[in-house]
Structure formats: structure tokens, C-alpha cells
Scaffold this active site. Structure first.
Site, PDB file in Angstrom:
ATOM      1  N   GLN A  37       0.695  -1.243   0.078  1.00 31.64           N
ATOM      2  CA  GLN A  37       0.399  -0.028  -0.041  1.00 31.64           C
ATOM      3  C   GLN A  37       1.169   1.163   0.037  1.00 31.64           C
ATOM      4  O   GLN A  37       0.322   2.410  -0.112  1.00 31.64           O
ATOM      5  CB  GLN A  37      -1.315   0.047   1.086  1.00 31.64           C
ATOM      6  CG  GLN A  37      -1.930  -1.026   1.125  1.00 31.64           C
ATOM      7  CD  GLN A  37      -3.234  -0.743   2.345  1.00 31.64           C
ATOM      8  OE1 GLN A  37      -2.625  -1.962   3.298  1.00 31.64           O
ATOM      9  NE2 GLN A  37      -4.079  -0.389   1.925  1.00 31.64           N
ATOM     10  N   HIS A  57      -1.614  -5.425 -12.263  1.00 30.05           N
ATOM     11  CA  HIS A  57      -1.025  -5.008 -14.063  1.00 30.05           C
ATOM     12  C   HIS A  57      -1.471  -5.839 -15.510  1.00 30.05           C
ATOM     13  O   HIS A  57      -1.731  -4.919 -15.967  1.00 30.05           O
ATOM     14  CB  HIS A  57       0.245  -5.236 -14.057  1.00 30.05           C
ATOM     15  CG  HIS A  57       1.770  -4.347 -13.121  1.00 30.05           C
ATOM     16  ND1 HIS A  57       2.639  -4.668 -12.780  1.00 30.05           N
ATOM     17  CD2 HIS A  57       1.590  -3.709 -12.504  1.00 30.05           C
ATOM     18  CE1 HIS A  57       3.158  -4.510 -12.043  1.00 30.05           C
ATOM     19  NE2 HIS A  57       2.305  -2.790 -11.785  1.00 30.05           N
ATOM     20  N   ASP A  70       2.426   0.838  -7.902  1.00 29.80           N
ATOM     21  CA  ASP A  70       3.739   0.706  -8.299  1.00 29.80           C
ATOM     22  C   ASP A  70       4.905   1.844  -7.575  1.00 29.80           C
ATOM     23  O   ASP A  70       5.817   1.363  -7.383  1.00 29.80           O
ATOM     24  CB  ASP A  70       4.089   1.002 -10.020  1.00 29.80           C
ATOM     25  CG  ASP A  70       3.642  -0.113 -10.975  1.00 29.80           C
ATOM     26  OD1 ASP A  70       2.547  -0.603 -10.412  1.00 29.80           O
ATOM     27  OD2 ASP A  70       2.857  -0.270 -11.894  1.00 29.80           O
ATOM     28  N   ARG A  95       3.433   0.217  13.217  1.00 33.06           N
ATOM     29  CA  ARG A  95       3.280  -1.239  12.443  1.00 33.06           C
ATOM     30  C   ARG A  95       3.093  -0.848  10.860  1.00 33.06           C
ATOM     31  O   ARG A  95       2.858  -0.742  10.263  1.00 33.06           O
ATOM     32  CB  ARG A  95       1.896  -1.755  12.876  1.00 33.06           C
ATOM     33  CG  ARG A  95       1.660  -3.431  11.691  1.00 33.06           C
ATOM     34  CD  ARG A  95      -0.450  -3.642  12.804  1.00 33.06           C
ATOM     35  NE  ARG A  95      -0.428  -4.928  12.096  1.00 33.06           N
ATOM     36  CZ  ARG A  95      -1.226  -5.019  11.382  1.00 33.06           C
ATOM     37  NH1 ARG A  95      -2.685  -4.277  11.467  1.00 33.06           N
ATOM     38  NH2 ARG A  95      -1.203  -6.048  10.347  1.00 33.06           N
ATOM     39  N   HIS A 140       1.350  -9.095   4.914  1.00 34.32           N
ATOM     40  CA  HIS A 140       0.210  -8.525   4.479  1.00 34.32           C
ATOM     41  C   HIS A 140      -0.188  -8.467   3.378  1.00 34.32           C
ATOM     42  O   HIS A 140      -0.235  -7.422   2.418  1.00 34.32           O
ATOM     43  CB  HIS A 140       0.187  -7.157   4.412  1.00 34.32           C
ATOM     44  CG  HIS A 140      -0.035  -5.898   5.120  1.00 34.32           C
ATOM     45  ND1 HIS A 140      -1.186  -5.430   6.627  1.00 34.32           N
ATOM     46  CD2 HIS A 140      -2.195  -5.566   4.526  1.00 34.32           C
ATOM     47  CE1 HIS A 140      -2.256  -4.817   6.723  1.00 34.32           C
ATOM     48  NE2 HIS A 140      -2.676  -5.197   5.247  1.00 34.32           N
ATOM     49  N   ASN A 184      -2.228 -10.893   8.595  1.00 34.34           N
ATOM     50  CA  ASN A 184      -2.847  -9.793   8.380  1.00 34.34           C
ATOM     51  C   ASN A 184      -4.393 -10.439   8.059  1.00 34.34           C
ATOM     52  O   ASN A 184      -4.232 -10.946   6.447  1.00 34.34           O
ATOM     53  CB  ASN A 184      -3.007  -8.492   7.615  1.00 34.34           C
ATOM     54  CG  ASN A 184      -3.567  -7.680   7.896  1.00 34.34           C
ATOM     55  OD1 ASN A 184      -3.439  -7.033   9.197  1.00 34.34           O
ATOM     56  ND2 ASN A 184      -4.504  -7.221   7.445  1.00 34.34           N
ATOM     57  N   GLU A 185      -5.112 -10.909   8.945  1.00 29.93           N
ATOM     58  CA  GLU A 185      -6.568 -10.647   8.170  1.00 29.93           C
ATOM     59  C   GLU A 185      -6.278 -11.702   7.698  1.00 29.93           C
ATOM     60  O   GLU A 185      -7.231 -11.801   6.479  1.00 29.93           O
ATOM     61  CB  GLU A 185      -7.204  -9.510   7.865  1.00 29.93           C
ATOM     62  CG  GLU A 185      -7.471  -8.539   8.475  1.00 29.93           C
ATOM     63  CD  GLU A 185      -7.240  -7.159   8.249  1.00 29.93           C
ATOM     64  OE1 GLU A 185      -7.939  -7.162   7.006  1.00 29.93           O
ATOM     65  OE2 GLU A 185      -7.961  -6.236   8.869  1.00 29.93           O
ATOM     66  N   ASN A 325      -8.356  -6.150  14.259  1.00 33.10           N
ATOM     67  CA  ASN A 325      -8.491  -5.039  13.758  1.00 33.10           C
ATOM     68  C   ASN A 325      -9.981  -4.661  13.028  1.00 33.10           C
ATOM     69  O   ASN A 325     -10.892  -6.206  12.885  1.00 33.10           O
ATOM     70  CB  ASN A 325      -8.441  -5.543  11.886  1.00 33.10           C
ATOM     71  CG  ASN A 325      -6.636  -5.631  11.723  1.00 33.10           C
ATOM     72  OD1 ASN A 325      -5.910  -4.874  13.050  1.00 33.10           O
ATOM     73  ND2 ASN A 325      -5.901  -6.151  10.440  1.00 33.10           N
ATOM     74  N   TYR A 327     -13.290  -2.112  11.649  1.00 31.35           N
ATOM     75  CA  TYR A 327     -13.539  -0.465  11.708  1.00 31.35           C
ATOM     76  C   TYR A 327     -15.431  -0.666  11.898  1.00 31.35           C
ATOM     77  O   TYR A 327     -15.869   0.584  11.598  1.00 31.35           O
ATOM     78  CB  TYR A 327     -12.778  -0.836   9.947  1.00 31.35           C
ATOM     79  CG  TYR A 327     -11.745  -0.982   9.640  1.00 31.35           C
ATOM     80  CD1 TYR A 327     -10.982   0.332   9.192  1.00 31.35           C
ATOM     81  CD2 TYR A 327     -10.615  -2.127   9.636  1.00 31.35           C
ATOM     82  CE1 TYR A 327      -9.700   0.379   8.856  1.00 31.35           C
ATOM     83  CE2 TYR A 327      -9.403  -1.953   9.419  1.00 31.35           C
ATOM     84  CZ  TYR A 327      -8.796  -1.020   9.009  1.00 31.35           C
ATOM     85  OH  TYR A 327      -8.012  -0.532   8.463  1.00 31.35           O
ATOM     86  N   GLU A 394      -5.479  -2.378  14.405  1.00 35.63           N
ATOM     87  CA  GLU A 394      -5.941  -1.149  12.721  1.00 35.63           C
ATOM     88  C   GLU A 394      -7.009  -0.665  13.374  1.00 35.63           C
ATOM     89  O   GLU A 394      -7.735  -1.705  14.219  1.00 35.63           O
ATOM     90  CB  GLU A 394      -6.004  -1.909  11.863  1.00 35.63           C
ATOM     91  CG  GLU A 394      -5.225  -1.879  10.669  1.00 35.63           C
ATOM     92  CD  GLU A 394      -4.869  -2.654   9.069  1.00 35.63           C
ATOM     93  OE1 GLU A 394      -6.035  -2.188   9.112  1.00 35.63           O
ATOM     94  OE2 GLU A 394      -3.968  -3.545   9.534  1.00 35.63           O
TER      95      GLU A 394
HETATM   96  C1  BGC Z   1      -6.518  -3.953   6.091  1.00 37.94           C
HETATM   97  C2  BGC Z   1      -5.646  -2.840   5.425  1.00 37.94           C
HETATM   98  C3  BGC Z   1      -6.724  -2.255   4.787  1.00 37.94           C
HETATM   99  C4  BGC Z   1      -7.868  -1.522   6.052  1.00 37.94           C
HETATM  100  C5  BGC Z   1      -9.055  -0.413   5.281  1.00 37.94           C
HETATM  101  C6  BGC Z   1      -7.773  -3.259   6.978  1.00 37.94           C
HETATM  102  O1  BGC Z   1      -8.690  -4.426   5.715  1.00 37.94           O
HETATM  103  O2  BGC Z   1      -5.513  -4.813   6.711  1.00 37.94           O
HETATM  104  O3  BGC Z   1      -4.788  -2.708   4.331  1.00 37.94           O
HETATM  105  O4  BGC Z   1      -6.079  -0.738   3.938  1.00 37.94           O
HETATM  106  O5  BGC Z   1      -7.939  -2.846   6.117  1.00 37.94           O
HETATM  107  O6  BGC Z   1     -10.053  -1.293   4.446  1.00 37.94           O
END
Ligand code: BGC
Length: 490
Positions: A37, A57, A70, A95, A140, A184-185, A325, A327, A394
Site C-alpha cells: 500500500q 498489471h 507501482d 506497524r 500483509h 494480517n486478516e 482490526n 472498522y 488497526e
Molecule cells: C487492511 C488494510 C486496509 C484497511 C482499510 C484492513 O482490512 O489490513 O490493509 O487498508 O483494512 O480497508
């Protein structure tokens, strides 16, 4: 159901009633990024393509804005600037992740790319010089394309290759890195990568490929943990853990069907990986349901692979913390028109998800703000997994980047952190650290550069990839210093 794939947020109006308004002195704060990222330099100094280079790509239309990583934030060249930003924020740790193909271009340990190793050594040294602890993620999402061509995570041999890569990383960097995260996840790696054609490698094999992938990832994680434990921990004295994501699930109505399916869904969405690691084996409800559906669908055995007793023991207990993590939260209800013939992860659960229109929205419709959901989730995790020590790896929210004055992001973090404090003080949940996603705007996977999660704005139209602090930087700096998420602490 597509909603499941994305992160989602919600919040506002979380009532904070706790007298203790500060996080403990030994609580750690940091921010996160990941290699693909931010790094760019996708083919520089000996790096080979990962599955994300390959996907972006060969199928640019798969990414919302047709763009790729890129160059991204150009952190391969600008890591010193990144560390200056981290210093300005006053984080305890940073991290970031290692790009497997930067240090092992063939994917295997037959050839080490020393230029790639040098990059990570430089970054780690720069962090340590500034008193910032590195927290390093081994995986990741950027699997070497060479390994994908062997089937990627659906091929059990990946356990070996990941183990060798992990051992090499411990050898190369373990004298300086004391916080390691393995995968990761994993749920998203498998569901979105092998199940429903969203993330790289973008296969459509739901109900089969995703379960095979999960099985390998769990074994690969456990292997890396045991290697660290047996060969390195004594001298290096670090911690190693997995990072699981969980978007809390709330029954849509009080009906028994919705309450039951919500609990089932929690076990599929989180227990799939948390159960084998904390309790041993997949959740019973998952084993039973997939077996039952598979039989009805004419499969000779369950589509969910089976662990041997030895494997169950080997995987159990392989994490020092629960890296978490999160959200957002979702409402869950039972699927009205369940069709037993349809093979798929979501059909195995038999559920639907939605949002409450009253929840506060962010730039992305699915990303609502629900801090009280985070609190409920932490309590459930505590009760289900016998009070594990949780480290938030996260948490964050996206906007569309039109303003540097990101007041909604500040509100998001404040409300989330208030909920975490309440969980710690009122519900006795053990939380020892918190990581904001993300240090800066970056390549947001299939959303390309459309969604901005950063505390720092990055100008992707400028060759310098100029970084500019948003208003949230001042808020976070104060939080990291005072350990207090609200104004009234002083
Ligand atoms: C991921 C990140 C992502 C973030 C926001 C997480 O699932 O680990 O790479 O950018 O969420 O969507």
C-alpha cells in the site's frame, strides 16, 4: 452480501460515562501501513512481482480507479520522511509489513535479495534511532506471484514456504524487532482472494477455495509461531501474534432466528481463525453446518478440511496477543430464501447483513460509525475466548480526501477510544495497545486511491508524493502524549 467485503464504520453519540478517562501509562499507541500500500518501487533493486503487482498489471479494471501500487507513497525512497512523521506524531511503535518478494524474489529461500534486506534494516534502524518500536507484519497480502502459480494458499505446501520465509525474517531482523505479527486478516485473504474474486489473486471459489486457504494459513501461522518460540524467543525475547479482523454483528431483530444466526455468523467470521488458536479446532457450529450442507450438496465429505488431533494441539495457543482490526458493525438477519444447493461461505451461514440507516455514515456507504458495537464485540471476545489480551492492530475510517480538516476522523477516533476505555474499565476487557490505520493515505486495494484513511494527506499527483498533516495529526499527537482521548482531561 458484497457488503461483507468492505470495511464499514459507524458511530456518533457514544455516551462516555467512565470516571477513568485515560489509558494506562504502559498502554502503547501506534499507527500502521503495509508494504504494497505504501512502498512503490515494485520492480526496483531485485524485487519480483507479488500477486498484487500481477493483479493490478494484468487486470487494471479490477481496481476502481484502474491504478496500482507501482509508486504508491514511494516509501521505498521516502522512509526517512515517514519516520519524521511518526516522530511528529509521537507514536510508541510503527506497524509495517515486509514484502516477501523484496527479500525473496523467487518466493523461496534459495536466493536472498540483500538490497531488499537493506531497505528494511534501514527503516528499522531509522525507527530505533527515533525511539519508535518496529512492529513487523510478515504477511500483509502480497504473496509472491511465483507461489500463486503453485496454487497460493490453497496449496498446503505454502505452510513450508511461509515457515522458511518467517525463519529468515527472525534471523535477519529479530535482534531489533521485538513485535512480530504473522498473517494480517486471514479471513479476508481467503474469502476475498479465493472465495469471491475481490482481492488478489481474485478467484471465485467460495465455499471451497476459501476453506482450503484458511486451513493452510492457520497451519502456516502456527508454524511461524513455533519456530519463533523454539528457535528465537529465548535470545530475542519478543512477542508474536496473529492479526484477526472482526466487524461486530448485531441481530437485526429480536427474533430467535436472527439472534441464532448472528451468533453462528460470529463463529464463522471470527471463530474460523480465533477458535483453532484459542480453543482448539474450528467452531463446532461451523464444522456441523458445513458438513451438513456439503452432504446435501452431494459432496463425499465436508468442504471444510479437517484438522488431525495433532494439528489441533499444534495450532492451539499460538498467539501472544489477539491482534484485532476493526472498522464497523453490521446488522445480521437470517436468510429468508435459503437455497441449500448454492455452494458458498455465506450460504453455509445462511445470513444477510445490513446497516441501521440511523448510524453515522462516512465516505463509503458501508462504512458506518458504531463505537458501541466495538464495545459489545470486545465483551463477546472476552467471554468467548477466556479473556485474551487484545492489541488493536488497526482501526480507522476513510473519507474522500477533499479536506485536510478531517473532523469526522477525529470524532471517529475519539468515540472509538472512549468505547475501548469503557470496555477496559467497566467490562474488564484486557487491551494493551491501539493502532490507527493509517499513517498516511495510500493504495486502498480495490478502491485504488479513492478512499483515504491517512492521518497525513499524500499528494499522489506530485512526483514527490508530498505528505501534509491533516487536522487529525494534532488530535492523535495529543492523545499519544496524554493517553486521553477527550478534551476534558487536563
Ligand atoms: C487492511 C488494510 C486496509 C484497511 C482499510 C484492513 O482490512 O489490513 O490493509 O487498508 O483494512 O480497508
Amino acid at each position: 452480501m458484497r457488503l461483507l467485503l468492505f470495511h464499514h464504520i459507524v458511530l456518533s453519540g457514544y455516551i462516555f460515562s467512565e470516571a477513568t478517562k485515560k489509558f494506562p501509562d504502559n498502554f502503547k499507541f501506534g499507527v500502521a501501513t503495509s508494504s504494497y500500500q505504501i512502498e512503490g518501487a515494485w520492480d526496483k533493486d531485485g524485487k519480483s512481482p507479488s500477486i498484487w503487482d500481477h493483479l493490478t498489471h494484468t487486470r487494471p479494471w479490477h481496481i476502481e480507479d484502474g491504478r496500482n501500487g507501482d509508486i504508491a507513497c514511494d516509501s521505498y525512497y521516502k522512509y526517512k520522511e515517514d519516520v519524521r512523521m511518526l516522530k511528529e506524531l509521537g507514536v510508541d511503535f510503527y506497524r509495517f509489513s515486509i514484502a516477501w518478494t523484496r527479500i525473496l524474489p523467487s518466493g523461496f529461500i534459495n536466493t536472498i535479495n540483500w538490497d531488499g534486506v537493506k531497505y528494511y534494516n534501514n527503516l528499522i534502524d531509522e525507527l530505533l534511532k527515533n525511539n519508535i518500536e518496529p512492529m513487523v507484519t510478515l504477511y500483509h497480502w502480497d504473496l509472491p506471484q511465483t507461489l500463486q502459480e503453485l496454487g497460493g494458499w490453497t496449496n498446503p505446501i505454502m505452510e513450508e514456504y511461509f515457515a522458511e520465509y518467517a525463519r529468515l525474517c527472525f534471523k535477519l531482523f529479530g535482534d531489533k524487532v521485538k513485535l512480530w505479527t504473522t498473517i494480517n486478516e486471514p479471513r479476508l485473504v481467503c474469502l476475498m482472494g479465493y472465495g469471491i474474486n475481490v482481492m488478489a489473486p481474485a478467484y471465485n471459489n467460495t465455499g471451497i477455495g476459501d476453506y482450503l486457504c484458511g486451513h493452510t494459513l492457520l497451519k502456516a501461522h502456527a508454524r511461524a509461531y513455533h519456530i519463533y518460540d523454539d528457535e528465537f524467543r529465548k535470545d530475542q525475547k519478543g512477542k508474536i501474534f496473529i492479526v484477526l479482523e472482526f466487524q461486530w454483528l448485531i441481530p437485526k431483530t429480536n427474533s430467535t432466528a436472527d439472534i441464532n444466526v448472528t451468533e453462528t455468523a460470529r463463529h464463522f467470521m471470527f471463530g474460523w481463525f480465533a477458535n483453532p488458536i484459542y480453543l482448539g479446532n474450528y467452531p463446532k457450529v461451523m464444522i456441523d453446518l458445513v458438513a451438513e450442507r456439503s452432504a446435501k450438496q452431494g459432496f463425499p465429505k465436508s468442504r471444510l478440511p479437517k484438522f488431525t488431533e495433532k494439528e489441533i494441539d499444534y495450532i492451539k495457543g499460538t498467539t501472544d496477543f489477539l491482534g484485532l482490526n476493526t472498522y464497523t458493525s453490521f446488522l445480521t438477519n437470517s436468510e429468508e430464501f435459503y437455497d441449500y444447493k448454492m455452494v458458498g461461505f455465506e450460504n453455509d451461514i445462511g445470513f444477510q447483513i445490513s446497516h441501521d440507516p440511523a448510524w453515522e455514515a462516512t465516505a463509503q456507504p458501508q462504512f458506518k460509525i458504531v463505537p458501541w458495537g466495538t464495545r459489545q464485540m470486545l465483551k463477546w471476545i472476552k467471554e468467548t475466548y477466556d479473556s485474551p489480551e487484545i492489541f488493536f492492530t488497526e482501526n480507522g475510517m476513510a473519507d474522500n480526501g477533499t479536506s485536510l480538516d478531517d473532523q469526522l476522523r477525529i470524532k471517529f477516533y475519539r468515540e472509538q477510544l472512549k468505547a475501548v476505555l469503557d470496555s477496559m474499565h467497566k467490562d474488564d476487557v484486557k487491551v494493551s495497545g491501539y493502532t490507527a490505520w493509517s499513517l498516511m493515505d495510500n493504495f486502498e486495494w480495490v478502491s485504488g486511491y479513492n478512499l483515504k484513511f491517512g492521518l497525513y494527506h499524500v499528494d499522489f499527483t506530485s512526483p514527490n508524493r508530498t505528505r501534509t498533516p491533516k487536522s487529525s495529526v494534532a488530535y492523535m499527537r495529543k492523545l499519544f502524549k496524554t493517553h486521553c482521548p477527550i478534551e476534558e482531561c487536563e
